[in-house]
Design a protein around this motif. Sequence first.
Motif, PDB file in Angstrom:
ATOM      1  N   VAL A   1      21.336   0.119  -4.632  1.00 59.75           N
ATOM      2  CA  VAL A   1      20.123  -0.023  -4.620  1.00 59.75           C
ATOM      3  C   VAL A   1      19.615  -0.571  -3.168  1.00 59.75           C
ATOM      4  O   VAL A   1      19.613  -1.037  -2.471  1.00 59.75           O
ATOM      5  CB  VAL A   1      19.808  -0.670  -5.688  1.00 59.75           C
ATOM      6  N   GLY A   2      18.043   0.347  -3.275  1.00 64.27           N
ATOM      7  CA  GLY A   2      17.650  -0.258  -1.976  1.00 64.27           C
ATOM      8  C   GLY A   2      17.069  -0.940  -1.791  1.00 64.27           C
ATOM      9  O   GLY A   2      15.930  -1.386  -2.563  1.00 64.27           O
ATOM     10  N   LEU A   3      16.657  -1.916  -0.803  1.00 64.85           N
ATOM     11  CA  LEU A   3      15.933  -3.697  -1.056  1.00 64.85           C
ATOM     12  C   LEU A   3      14.936  -3.495   0.685  1.00 64.85           C
ATOM     13  O   LEU A   3      15.307  -3.827   1.679  1.00 64.85           O
ATOM     14  CB  LEU A   3      17.098  -4.294  -0.883  1.00 64.85           C
ATOM     15  N   VAL A   4      13.913  -3.592  -0.141  1.00 62.56           N
ATOM     16  CA  VAL A   4      13.610  -3.945   1.446  1.00 62.56           C
ATOM     17  C   VAL A   4      12.204  -4.784   0.948  1.00 62.56           C
ATOM     18  O   VAL A   4      11.598  -4.999  -0.230  1.00 62.56           O
ATOM     19  CB  VAL A   4      11.854  -2.699   1.310  1.00 62.56           C
ATOM     20  N   PRO A   5      12.014  -6.108   2.050  1.00 64.19           N
ATOM     21  CA  PRO A   5      11.226  -7.672   1.752  1.00 64.19           C
ATOM     22  C   PRO A   5       9.724  -6.435   2.060  1.00 64.19           C
ATOM     23  O   PRO A   5       9.408  -5.646   2.577  1.00 64.19           O
ATOM     24  CB  PRO A   5      11.737  -7.962   2.786  1.00 64.19           C
ATOM     25  N   HIS A   6       9.030  -6.543   0.780  1.00 62.42           N
ATOM     26  CA  HIS A   6       7.394  -6.193   0.563  1.00 62.42           C
ATOM     27  C   HIS A   6       6.454  -6.686   2.353  1.00 62.42           C
ATOM     28  O   HIS A   6       5.830  -5.425   2.046  1.00 62.42           O
ATOM     29  CB  HIS A   6       7.201  -7.413  -0.742  1.00 62.42           C
ATOM     30  N   THR A   7       6.637  -7.330   2.620  1.00 64.49           N
ATOM     31  CA  THR A   7       6.587  -8.505   3.633  1.00 64.49           C
ATOM     32  C   THR A   7       6.213  -7.024   4.890  1.00 64.49           C
ATOM     33  O   THR A   7       5.804  -7.053   5.326  1.00 64.49           O
ATOM     34  CB  THR A   7       6.151  -9.150   3.627  1.00 64.49           C
ATOM     35  N   ASP A   8       7.705  -6.012   4.621  1.00 62.77           N
ATOM     36  CA  ASP A   8       7.545  -4.922   5.156  1.00 62.77           C
ATOM     37  C   ASP A   8       7.120  -3.822   4.805  1.00 62.77           C
ATOM     38  O   ASP A   8       6.701  -2.842   5.603  1.00 62.77           O
ATOM     39  CB  ASP A   8       9.347  -4.974   5.942  1.00 62.77           C
ATOM     40  N   TRP A   9       7.198  -3.828   3.534  1.00 61.91           N
ATOM     41  CA  TRP A   9       6.322  -2.890   3.572  1.00 61.91           C
ATOM     42  C   TRP A   9       4.411  -2.582   3.485  1.00 61.91           C
ATOM     43  O   TRP A   9       3.470  -1.261   3.548  1.00 61.91           O
ATOM     44  CB  TRP A   9       6.718  -2.588   1.830  1.00 61.91           C
ATOM     45  N   TYR A  10       4.398  -3.759   2.532  1.00 55.20           N
ATOM     46  CA  TYR A  10       2.416  -3.430   2.393  1.00 55.20           C
ATOM     47  C   TYR A  10       2.181  -4.864   3.518  1.00 55.20           C
ATOM     48  O   TYR A  10       2.093  -6.024   3.721  1.00 55.20           O
ATOM     49  CB  TYR A  10       2.415  -4.658   1.551  1.00 55.20           C
TER      50      TYR A  10
END
Length: 292
Positions: free
Chosen positions: A58-67
């Motif tokens: 599963v890909g896991l990305v902190p939302h602070t890095d995306w938005y």
Amino acid sequence: MFDHRMTVFDTDEGFVADALPFLAEGLAASGEPPPLAIVAPDRLDLLRDVLGGDTRHVGLVPHTDWYTGSAANAVARAAAHLAGHAGPGGRTHLLMEPVWNGRAGRSPRESAEWIRYEALANLLFAPLATTVMCVYDTRTAGAVLIEAARRAHPGTGVYEDPARVAAELDDVPLPPTPSDARRLTEPAPEAVRAWAAGHGLGAADAELFATAVTEAASLGRVTGALLWGEAPGCVCELGLAERIDDPLVGFVPPQATGLAPGQGLWYARQVCAYVDVRDTDGGGTTVRLQYA
């Protein structure tokens, strides 16, 4: 084909109970890449704990890095991800949580733009076989915000046509134009650039702002322009002779990759924090751009 869901919870256990079946659905879907979870960092830790060895799938990305910017920037980020990483027809599963305790929820004005994004996503991504579940934690997203978001998600029982949601957001009056606003007969880039630099924007930002104004002016025949504010919140308001009825104007990603002049209101929305397009009583349009 776009499957746009939402989940609401008030405990960590509630998040896990909703997230795990969704991710499992993505893992079991034929012809799809691994599902992607774009949520708060502490929720990523919860997922790592419960997934164990399956975490690697599963890909896991902190939302602070995306938005990292405006709601319009989030449209660009999602479109680029789907174009580059989704399966055929846009097939992928995305678990997504805007930063409701950050930029997205920092003011009613900002929250309204993210609700607009949630609503218009149903039109923007309609042709794609993408499955999204948006995460709403009542501890960070308040009741008013959640009720507004329900209207942007099919299957909630209160879903509204996206264009109607956008129109209602546009019914909220904008702040009045200051009496001392600088008036231009036409928004020549050099004039806007010089004004912005004189009101505190650095050279690079003044150039971006002037280009954004020029791109917005390409929508139609400009009847006048007003400038006001101080850096970083410099504002330009354009009067256009034509009426613009498309709620998606400036939100549809261009075919070319990357941000470049010639992309019209898409460019302006990517550069500016706020771009408002409002009808005028005389049958024309007002476009207001606020840099930050």
